[in-house]
Design an enzyme around this catalytic site. Structure first.
Site: not given
Ligand code: FCB
Length: 469
Positions: A121, A166, A77, A371, A294, A296
């Site tokens: 992006h 995002e 990607r 992600e 995505n 985290y």
């Molecule tokens: C996301 C982004 C990516 C990267 C990660 C850590 O928000 O899409 O570009 O910065 O976080």
């Protein structure tokens, strides 16, 4: 330790983004983007870092494809830099820029790796920002034209077209809190940007359907898992409000064909949403082959009681302006650790929860994790290796959480680790390293971290050892 086996058809990939890795910002006719302007503005990024050189991928792309092949990944990607292929954001296309991505795509195909291309992006051509940026409807129309140019050139050689990465960050961090380019702090403009990004998605999605009918269509959202500090009605309402801004502002028009009524009501003091024109919402709801997710970390909120000290630990950077438009009565609470080097809490079960929510609300919508990954302060050992056990542990737990959701019926078809390489982490510059491959920014030498070896084994065998939580 439990074992999870992924089927052969499961897609293992890695992700990057143009401005974070390419460098070569003035080469071969590339025009300036809002991130060039922003990163060159004193005080905007940590240490004044810019993406001018980054991981020099523009020159080292062939070597980087070699790493993807050696990792044994079935998909990659990447994002296309709009200012590289259409420098002013409208009109003339730049053949040298298109050729770069064409070579990259062909290189991936030769190696049996699926190209998954993100159209946007975050690197808006500066000229379009000067004309109003995402707060202006015109930008969505320009995006449609840009999409037609790149889909016309790369077509169905690209396996999956992702319109936006995002849009939450583009709209709210770019136009409300200003911790991302273009650095504006105008709440009404942020909500207009939400809509124009959604519209851009719908318009570009229709371009893909028309010009590359055999390609898959997707969008990538950073959906928030929001938990209440207590079971009180006020705290649960804080969750509802943040869920509307963070998640349903995008899921609503994209997957249900309309904005949620509570979002419009909550934000009425900021805008009347008159920028949403008749027919826009239906246009935005172009059917998706796959929804990119995505993930985290998670979010903890409570309703402010009017007296306690305010808390804004939402993990989205420090600013005197909030990204959370019209949510002044909501506090974002610090979460229990452990944390990554971003200060983000590590919460794998929230990923399972998120995927099961999506399955419940959109049962027939296939998904992929576009992600997931972690920044840690990596240390190069005397033996030259990077023993990034914490990153391996993070990945193992999150991939396990995804496996748990799959076992309960979530249709998740692929996983892309963020990131292939250490890179320019936006406002945090080169200070935060997310790569499974280390980049020495003085020499541009790439070194596999232990996590790269670990991921290579997982991709080869599909066998995940899950450590019990
Ligand atoms: C996301 C982004 C990516 C990267 C990660 C850590 O928000 O899409 O570009 O910065 O976080």
């Amino acid at each position: 330790m439990t074992q999870h086996h992924f089927p052969e058809s499961f897609v293992w990939g890695s992700a990057t983004a143009a401005y974070q890795i390419e460098g070569a910002v003035t080469e071969d006719g590339r025009g300036p983007s809002i991130w060039d302007t922003y990163s060159h503005t004193p005080g905007r990024t940590l240490n004044g870092d810019t993406g001018d050189v980054a991981a020099d991928h523009y020159h080292r792309w062939a070597e980087d494809l070699g790493h993807i092949t050696d990792l044994g990944l079935s998909a990659y990607r990447f994002s296309i830099a709009w200012p590289r292929v259409q420098p002013g954001g409208s009109g003339r296309f730049n053949q040298a820029g298109i050729d770069f991505y064409s070579r990259l795509v062909d290189g991936l195909l030769e190696r049996g790796v699926r190209p998954v291309a993100t159209m946007y992006h975050w690197d808006l051509p500066q000229e379009l920002e000067d004309a109003g940026g995402w707060a202006a409807r015109e930008t969505a129309l320009r995006f449609q034209e840009y999409a037609a140019g790149i889909v016309g050139a790369l077509g169905d050689r690209v396996h999956t077209w992702t319109t936006l990465n995002e849009p939450w960050c583009s709209a709210y961090l770019g136009y409300a809190s200003g911790v991302h380019a273009p650095g504006r702090t105008e709440p009404a403009a942020a909500l207009a940007a939400v809509h124009h990004l959604n519209l851009a998605h719908g318009l570009a999605g229709r371009v893909v359907r028309e010009l590359a009918p055999t390609a898959e269509l997707s969008v990538t959202l950073n959906l928030h898992v929001i938990r209440p500090a207590s079971d009180s009605e006020a705290d649960r309402d804080a969750v509802r409000r943040i869920d509307a801004l963070a998640n349903r502002a995008f899921l609503g028009p994209m997957l249900d064909g309309e904005y949620p009524a509570d979002l419009l009501a909550d934000t009425a003091s900021v805008t009347d949403w008159s920028f949403v024109r008749e027919g826009d919402e239906k246009l935005i709801a172009v059917p998706l082959d796959v929804l990119g997710v995505n993930y985290y970390s998670s979010t903890l909120v409570r309703a402010w009681d009017g007296v306690s000290p305010r808390s804004d630990a939402d993990g989205h950077g420090a600013s005197t302006s909030t990204p959370w438009v019209a949510a002044d009565n909501v506090d974002f609470l610090p979460q229990p650790g452990p944390y990554t080097a971003m200060g983000w809490n590590i919460d794998p079960p929230a990923l399972t929860e998120l995927l099961l929510r999506l399955r419940r609300e959109y049962p027939s919508q296939p998904m992929m994790i576009t992600e997931n990954g972690a920044a840690f302060d990596d240390v190069v050992s005397a033996d030259g290796r990077i023993h990034d056990d914490r990153r391996i542990d993070y990945l193992r737990r999150h991939i396990g959480a995804m496996a748990d959701a799959r076992a309960q019926g979530a249709d998740v078809r692929g996983y892309f680790v963020w990131s292939l390489l250490d890179n320019f982490e936006w406002g945090y510059g080169y200070d935060r390293r997310f790569g499974i491959i280390r980049v020495d920014y003085d020499t541009q030498v790439r070194t596999w971290k232990d996590s790269a070896h670990w991921y290579q084994r997982l991709a080869a065998t599909g066998e995940l050892d899950q450590t019990p939580d």
